[in-house]
Design a protein around this motif. Structure first.
Motif, short mmCIF file in Angstrom:
data_model
loop_
_atom_site.label_atom_id
_atom_site.label_comp_id
_atom_site.label_asym_id
_atom_site.label_seq_id
_atom_site.Cartn_x
_atom_site.Cartn_y
_atom_site.Cartn_z
N THR A 130 43.65 49.51 70.60
CA THR A 130 42.65 49.84 69.56
C THR A 130 42.89 49.77 68.10
N ARG A 159 42.25 39.37 69.78
CA ARG A 159 41.22 40.33 69.58
C ARG A 159 40.06 40.17 69.21
N PRO A 216 37.54 58.79 74.95
CA PRO A 216 38.47 57.78 74.43
C PRO A 216 39.02 56.91 75.89
N THR A 217 39.57 57.57 76.68
CA THR A 217 40.27 57.15 77.97
C THR A 217 39.79 55.78 78.47
N LEU A 261 35.17 55.77 71.46
CA LEU A 261 36.40 56.51 71.54
C LEU A 261 36.29 57.76 70.85
N GLN A 288 45.43 49.93 82.73
CA GLN A 288 46.13 50.39 81.71
C GLN A 288 45.98 52.04 81.47
N GLN A 289 44.61 52.37 81.61
CA GLN A 289 44.20 53.45 81.22
C GLN A 289 44.25 54.54 82.39
N PRO A 301 43.81 54.49 73.24
CA PRO A 301 44.11 53.40 74.09
C PRO A 301 44.86 52.11 73.36
N ASN A 302 45.80 51.63 74.08
CA ASN A 302 46.50 50.50 73.47
C ASN A 302 45.58 49.46 73.32
N TYR A 342 41.98 46.85 81.48
CA TYR A 342 42.09 48.23 80.73
C TYR A 342 41.87 49.28 81.73
N VAL A 384 37.69 51.76 76.01
CA VAL A 384 38.09 50.15 75.69
C VAL A 384 37.22 49.47 76.58
N ASP A 404 48.29 56.06 74.06
CA ASP A 404 48.12 56.44 75.39
C ASP A 404 48.79 55.74 76.33
N PHE A 459 50.19 52.49 81.90
CA PHE A 459 50.94 51.31 81.24
C PHE A 459 52.12 51.04 81.97
#
Lengths: 330, 286, 415
Positions: free
Chosen positions: C206, B220, B259-260, B255, A133-134, C203-204, A130, B263, C174, A142
């Motif tokens: 979510t 998930r 948010p960035t 979030l 990715q972020q 974000p991907n 992550y 996760v 995102d 990405f």
């Protein structure tokens, strides 16, 4: 007995060396070299499992960390942001990053055992995924890095199939040799002692956690080698290279080959690459995952030691206990 | 203020969903020490079968039963034919269930395709409930809290107040002793596995009504269940509730405010908990 | 023991030779198709291969006097895998032309690979990242479909002029495709004087968007949403359930056929939502009607109308066939003649004319649409307006456009 082993090993190496002269380009790089690269990363997992009794799902992420470090300092399609280093320096940085990541992850991971360590390393791998990715500023989010320039050695680019194959083969032999050497050295014996009975080792005065972390460092180094080669193979890297699917594929390769011995990593990797490449021609595009899952399942169920265990049994040797990790015999 | 309140409520309702999904996993692990990494697949199976039942009969409530029974059948089959022979081999079970989950995910994809399915939730559960400060809040999410509490109470009653519960608790403490005093371990294991799988199947229907059914959901929910259960402690129902709350709140507040990198939070929590308390917050070694 | 090892080596060599020999064509042109059939994108991948199949069937699997052999490969959306499959198609299956891939990141990877194989031709399938042709393009990579920013042409203006929105909040995935689409929308909207008061990047991965929805400011007249596939369905359901009242403006993927065909209560939220894309439904031309009729007749198990990925691959394949016809099927040597022909191909499609610019990027029509319901209850994108001949710089001078930099979270910005 020893002599026969040496002869066989040498002949096998010679065969591997001669291989690219007999097969088309695709088989040299996309099957041969790629299987070796995946095998090196799987070897880092097998090393920890077989000799340390520790299953780490973070190895692909560590390889990816090294890959990302190398990509950042290499020429690529969006260059201009970070300084580009001459490739030997960039590779050195990547190796340091990979080994360091292995050590850091080890420090956290060895606080748990067995299935909990598996989960902990999986979580760490997800964190790294992550992050990749972020983070858009350094790690390009990405899309990751594309068009990474591949170095030239002696005037020839590593894009040349033969050269790249021999480089991968050399690296594969070196890390394999490193593992075999370490395993017989005092360090390796301590690690295996820790695997078998940590309490006894502690009572003998060995610093158990320290040795386990060091093992993670070694595994990190091996994974970093794989990560560097993987970056050059793909000419780029993105979060998908270290995500769930990639992580599981390393586990699958290591388990299929057999977690008991280093050669299992390469056998498993080759099997995985062959299935992945040619499953399309067998079961059509769509059910490739079922095929891989079935092969994986059958092997785990039938042979605790993967293909190498199967082979051993066919030849009439005894396998070890019913557990996943088998005491290696050399 | 409104945002904080909303984010907190979102966190609590998400925690309710996570608890519902993870309860089956922790029950099975606690009692049988089986690491069922095909847990996410059971979630999906329950969701899809529930969807089929709902489409055919037209009743959402029947989908709950359909999902429960479907997942329980598959779970028991898995346990009986595959997992039972590896009793005691944590790692082997983990690997075997990974293989099963790969196959299950692909077969479900073949049968149901890649489209996203949505449940037709009964009218009284859909829409929003007017609330002070925030205006309106989704009814179904509030229903999730009710459902999770009911489930928690139900499980607590089962484990603390019934004979079956005594057997389960004894099994968590010392499985071999349980066999030695004459309890039919196979039958009990099967029952527990069926119960755990049924819970996941219901969770599949419930979760998919709140969100949706799509391929990839299995991975998930497996990951989130793992985090919740490990943080709370494997085998502990109260632990699962605490873990779910921690993770749900962290995710939603993250979030809302940063948010960035939000996760990453739940995984960081998991790693931190494992490093500090290797068996989870309320867990115990085997 | 030694015999066994040699035997194994001989077997490998034999198999390898057999494989490579089977790859030698007699008098066929080998065309590779790369799409995502793995994982959740399987629906899009199926559409892609349907399109290629129909295009080949229309030409009777012949072009330029030679037979066509079609080899399919599937990726899973990851650039690494797409690269591996592209390599297999080119090096192992010996395809002359590769059509694909499907998604943005894969497209960037395949483009870079194309530069290493200058004697083969690569034609994009559906990948829509802007950089693929705008930044460091490959001379043998052609894209007959428009990119993500082009797809939003006309929408910003429509939102400002016709819908009267002045302050918009953005909720988007995102990642680069999200940034690109938002750029396409904001280019026009901001130029007109509109303001984007909040950008909410999700974000991907979510699933639960409720806290992102909670961040939407009450001041916003409308919410511009850019999410893909299953995420879009989730978002719409949660948006509906949250009691939010602000109208939506949809990015292209939010109202793609794959989402419109999914059943569920979220659908009522979608009706009336404006969007823009290279495709639309129920266009009032004979060419369009024939196109849809063909799709429905050939693929009764398909979607209710052909989707955007279908169109992308269809146009790509038609272009390849047209160029092959022009050069008499000559794809030997360095393929220079074929590429020359391909660069000059002008197609008349169901959605209007398509031609290429100097970076081999498509210039085509874009449709501003609105979601509407048919008599049978299914949803479709009703075309409101056609923006003709949209190029990659959206009608702006190229230097100024490129100077603004690649789209990112903060670029562009008009608070």
């Amino acid at each position: 007995m020893q002599a026969q082993r040496w002869i066989v090993s040498t002949l096998f190496l010679a065969a591997l060396g001669a291989y690219p002269h007999f097969v088309p380009d695709f088989w040299i790089v996309s099957v041969g070299a790629y299987a070796i690269v995946l095998g090196i990363i799987a070897l880092s997992l097998t090393f920890l499992a077989a000799y340390g009794g520790m299953i780490s799902l973070a190895q692909m992420a560590i390889a990816g960390a090294a890959g990302y470090a190398l990509a950042i300092f290499s020429l690529h399609s969006a260059s201009g942001e970070v300084a580009v280093l001459p490739w030997p320096w960039a590779v050195a940085v990547a190796m340091i990053v990979g080994t360091g990541a292995g050590l850091l992850i080890g420090i956290v991971a060895v606080r748990s055992q067995g299935i909990y360590m598996l989960m902990s390393t999986l979580a760490i791998a997800m964190i790294l995924f992550y992050l990749a990715q972020q983070n858009t500023t350094l790690l390009h989010g990405f899309d990751g890095f594309r068009g990474v320039a591949v170095p030239s050695v002696g005037g020839k680019s590593l894009r040349d199939p033969m050269l790249f194959y021999y480089l991968c083969l050399a690296c594969g032999v070196l890390v394999y040799g490193l593992v075999i050497y370490l395993v017989h050295a005092p360090f390796g014996l301590v690690i295996q002692g820790v695997r078998d009975d940590p309490r006894r080792m502690a009572s003998l005065g060995y610093r158990v956690a320290w040795h386990q972390v060091a093992a993670y460092g070694v595994a990190g180094f091996i994974a970093a080698v794989g990560g560097v080669l993987a970056l050059w193979y793909h000419g780029g890297i993105s979060p998908g290279s270290i995500g769930m699917t990639a992580t599981v594929s390393v586990l699958i390769a290591a388990v299929i080959g057999g977690l008991g011995h280093p050669r299992g990593a390469f056998i498993g990797a080759l099997t995985y690459v062959l299935i992945q490449t040619f499953a399309v021609d067998l079961v059509g595009n769509e059910r490739f995952n079922t095929l891989i899952g079935l092969v994986f399942l059958v092997i785990v169920m039938m042979s605790p030691d993967g293909l190498t265990g199967l082979w051993r049994r066919i030849r009439g040797d005894q396998t070890g206990s019913g557990g996943v990790v088998v005491t290696p015999r050399q | 203020m409104k945002l904080l309140l909303l984010a907190t409520m979102n966190g609590v309702t998400l925690a309710a969903l996570y608890f519902i999904v993870a309860s089956g996993f922790t029950l099975i692990f606690g009692m049988m020490r089986v690491v069922n990494l095909a847990h996410g697949s059971l979630y999906l199976i329950g969701a899809y079968i529930g969807y089929d039942v709902a489409s055919v009969t037209g009743y959402w409530f029947l989908a709950l039963f359909g999902g429960a029974i479907g997942a329980a059948l598959v779970g028991v089959a898995m346990q009986y034919f595959v997992l039972d022979r590896y009793q005691g081999q944590d790692l082997r079970q983990a690997l075997v269930t990974i293989g099963l989950s790969l196959i299950a995910a692909d077969l479900l994809l073949a049968r149901y395709g890649g489209m996203t399915y949505q449940f037709e939730v009964p009218e009284f559960l859909y829409g929003s409930v007017p609330m002070p400060i925030v205006g309106g809040y989704p009814t179904f999410r509030l229903a999730l809290i009710v459902f999770a509490i009911a489930l928690y109470v139900g499980l607590w009653l089962l484990v603390q107040r019934t004979r079956f519960g005594i057997i389960i608790r004894a099994g968590v403490d010392d499985r071999q002793m349980l066999g030695a005093v004459g309890i039919n371990l196979t039958r009990v294991s099967t029952l527990v596995f069926a119960l755990g799988s049924a819970l996941v199947g219901v969770a599949g229907v419930v979760g998919s009504s709140a969100l949706s059914i799509a391929p990839g959901e299995d991975a998930r929910y497996l990951l989130s269940s793992l985090v919740v259960v490990i943080v709370g402690g494997m085998g502990s129902i109260p632990g699962a509730a605490i873990g779910a709350l921690l993770v749900g709140l962290a995710e939603q507040i993250g979030l809302a405010y940063f948010p960035t990198y939000s996760v990453v939070i739940s995984f960081v929590i998991m790693v931190a908990v494992l490093a500090w308390r290797p068996y989870g917050l309320l867990g115990r070694p085997a | 023991m030694i015999n066994r090892r040699l035997g194994r080596l001989a077997l490998v060599a034999g198999v390898a030779t057999a494989f490579s020999m089977s790859a030698f064509a007699q008098n066929t042109v080998r065309i590779g198709g790369l799409a995502t059939l793995d994982g959740p994108f399987v629906v899009l991948g199926q559409e892609a291969f349907r399109a290629m199949e129909l295009a080949f069937e229309e030409a009777n699997y012949t072009a330029g006097g030679r037979k066509i052999e079609w080899i399919k490969e599937s990726s899973d959306g990851r650039p690494d895998v797409a690269l591996t499959k592209a390599r297999k198609l080119i090096e192992q299956d010996k395809v002359d032309i590769l059509i694909g891939p499907m998604s943005g990141g894969e497209g960037l990877a395949v483009k870079e690979y194309a530069k290493q194989v200058p004697n083969k031709t690569f034609v994009n399938g559906f990948s829509a990242a802007q950089e693929t042709t705008l930044v460091s393009p490959a001379p043998n990579f052609f894209r007959f479909s428009t990119d993500g920013a082009q797809w939003q042409a006309g929408l910003g203006t429509y939102a400002y002029d016709v819908k009267g929105y002045r302050n918009v909040a953005v909720v988007s995935g995102d990642y680069s495709f999200g940034y690109t689409q938002v750029l396409g929308f904001m280019s026009e909207f901001c130029a007109k004087g509109g303001k984007v008061i909040e950008k909410i990047w999700v974000p991907n991965g979510t699933k639960d968007f409720s806290s992102s929805i909670a961040r939407i400011p009450a001041k916003a007249d409308a919410v511009y949403v850019m999410l893909g596939g299953a995420d879009a369905v989730n978002f719409l359901t949660q948006y509906d359930q949250s009691g939010a009242t602000q109208p939506l403006i949809a990015g292209s993927n939010v109202v793609d056929q794959t989402v419109l065909s999914a059943k569920g209560p979220f659908q009522r939220r979608l009706v009336g939502t404006p969007s823009a894309h290279m495709v639309a439904d129920e266009i009032d031309t004979q060419a369009y009607r024939d196109y849809v009729a063909q799709y429905k007749k050939r693929f009764p198990n398909g979607l209710s109308s052909p989707s955007a990925p279908y169109y992308g691959y269809y146009v790509a394949t038609k272009a390849v066939l047209a160029a092959l016809n022009q050069v008499g099927g000559d794809v030997g040597g360095d393929q220079a003649k074929f590429r020359q022909a391909l660069a000059n191909v002008k197609l008349d499609t169901a959605y209007g004319p398509v031609r290429l610019d100097e970076n081999r990027q498509a210039i085509a029509n874009i449709y501003v649409t609105e979601v509407a319901r048919r008599a049978d209850g299914s949803l479709y994108n009703r075309p409101l307006k056609v923006i003709p001949n949209v190029n990659q710089t959206l009608g702006q001078p190229k230097d100024a456009f490129v100077a603004r930099g690649v789209p990112s979270r903060d670029n562009p910005s008009c608070p």
